[in-house]
Enzyme design. Structure first.
Site, mmCIF file in Angstrom:
data_model
loop_
_atom_site.group_PDB
_atom_site.id
_atom_site.type_symbol
_atom_site.label_atom_id
_atom_site.label_comp_id
_atom_site.label_asym_id
_atom_site.label_seq_id
_atom_site.Cartn_x
_atom_site.Cartn_y
_atom_site.Cartn_z
ATOM 1 N N LYS A 164 0.803 -1.227 0.000
ATOM 2 C CA LYS A 164 0.000 0.000 0.000
ATOM 3 C C LYS A 164 0.838 1.281 0.000
ATOM 4 O O LYS A 164 0.401 2.293 -0.506
ATOM 5 C CB LYS A 164 -0.945 0.019 1.207
ATOM 6 C CG LYS A 164 -2.155 -0.884 1.042
ATOM 7 C CD LYS A 164 -3.106 -0.722 2.220
ATOM 8 C CE LYS A 164 -4.307 -1.617 2.080
ATOM 9 N NZ LYS A 164 -5.241 -1.521 3.196
ATOM 10 N N ASP A 209 -9.963 3.266 1.820
ATOM 11 C CA ASP A 209 -10.049 2.786 3.220
ATOM 12 C C ASP A 209 -10.582 3.904 4.116
ATOM 13 O O ASP A 209 -11.386 3.653 5.026
ATOM 14 C CB ASP A 209 -8.660 2.395 3.747
ATOM 15 C CG ASP A 209 -8.189 1.063 3.200
ATOM 16 O OD1 ASP A 209 -9.036 0.208 2.876
ATOM 17 O OD2 ASP A 209 -6.955 0.877 3.091
#
Ligand code: ATR
Length: 254
Positions: free
Chosen positions: A46, A82
């Site tokens: 990520k 997210d």
């Protein structure tokens, strides 16, 4: 979950896992640039994926992590769903956060996204982490309050929203990131772990009569927001919940 949403929307396409060991990340992204509409990025890429992207959304840049890439005419654009996915989960559950005192346990990538999202929404955020230096770095980067060990108990008891972003409770369902009995006096308890669906921390909070939320809503909503970025279509979130629950049920049995 994504394939169920594609089917429900009458769209063609497939969603599958592309296992990518770190040394192959660059080559994988070339393949994605050539052949895909988009991808999700997960552990451990990520943060390391950022230098390979052509563009970043302001949120992804501020958070320093990407979980969704849109491939637009062979250009790779990085997003972070997210953060808004976490907020959508709270909204859906009716858990309030605006101008509330939130305490985040953990200082990894998930903590960073959640802290950013809550700060944007006007929450007051404190962070506690096992490794103090990591919490310090996060607090300095985003302007948050640092909680050290001696102040943890008071911070937990007085918060309106406690969020576990550590992996404690994931491997061992009997473990909890906090000592037994240490809970907010009145606040809600959120654990972003979705498997098991009820962590020890949540069980203890429920016994104490506190509102709780597990990790499934964040999982589903980050996926729904990614789906919309890739397709331009809002997915049927109920279909995604059903598919995710079924998938997790299967995972638990195997
Ligand atoms: P993610 O990107 O999913 O947030 P991560 O960056 O690996 O994952 O972060 C994991 C978090 O869980 C960290 O805050 C980590 O604490 P450290 O910074 O001290 O490593 C926390 N964590 C993992 N195992 C833990 C444990 N046994 N006790 C307390 N915290 C733990």
């Amino acid at each position: 979950m994504q394939e169920a949403a594609l089917k429900a929307a009458g769209l063609e396409g497939s969603y599958r896992a592309l296992e990518t060991p770190p040394p192959f990340l660059r080559a994988r992204l070339q393949e994605i640039r050539r052949d895909y509409s988009g991808v999700n990025i997960t552990i451990p890429h990520k943060e390391s994926v950022l230098p390979y992207l052509d563009e970043l959304s302001p949120e992804a840049r501020a958070i320093g992590a990407v979980n969704t890439i849109v491939c637009d005419q062979h250009r790779l654009i990085g997003y972070n769903t997210d953060a808004p996915g976490f907020i959508s989960g709270l909204d859906e559950a009716g858990i309030s956060y605006r101008h509330k005192k939130a305490l985040i346990l953990g200082a990894g990538g998930a903590a960073r996204a959640i802290a950013y999202a809550l700060k944007e929404e006007g929450a007051h955020i404190a962070v506690y982490n096992r490794t103090l230096e990591r919490a310090q770095a996060l607090c300095e980067a985003l302007g948050l309050h640092l909680v050290t060990e001696p102040l943890l108990e008071a911070a937990v008891r007085s918060c309106d929203l406690l969020i576990n972003t550590t992996s404690v409770g994931l491997q061992d369902p009997q473990s909890s990131p906090l000592p037994e009995g240490l809970l907010p006096c009145e606040g809600a308890v959120v654990d972003i772990i979705y498997n098991p669906s009820l962590t020890r921390l949540m069980q203890e909070a429920q016994k104490a009569g506190l509102p709780t939320l597990g990790g499934l809503p964040m999982l589903v909503w980050q996926g729904a927001l990614a789906f919309e970025l890739w397709t331009g279509v809002k997915p049927d979130v109920r279909v995604m919940y059903e598919a995710a629950r079924a998938g997790l049920g299967e995972a638990l049995q195997t």
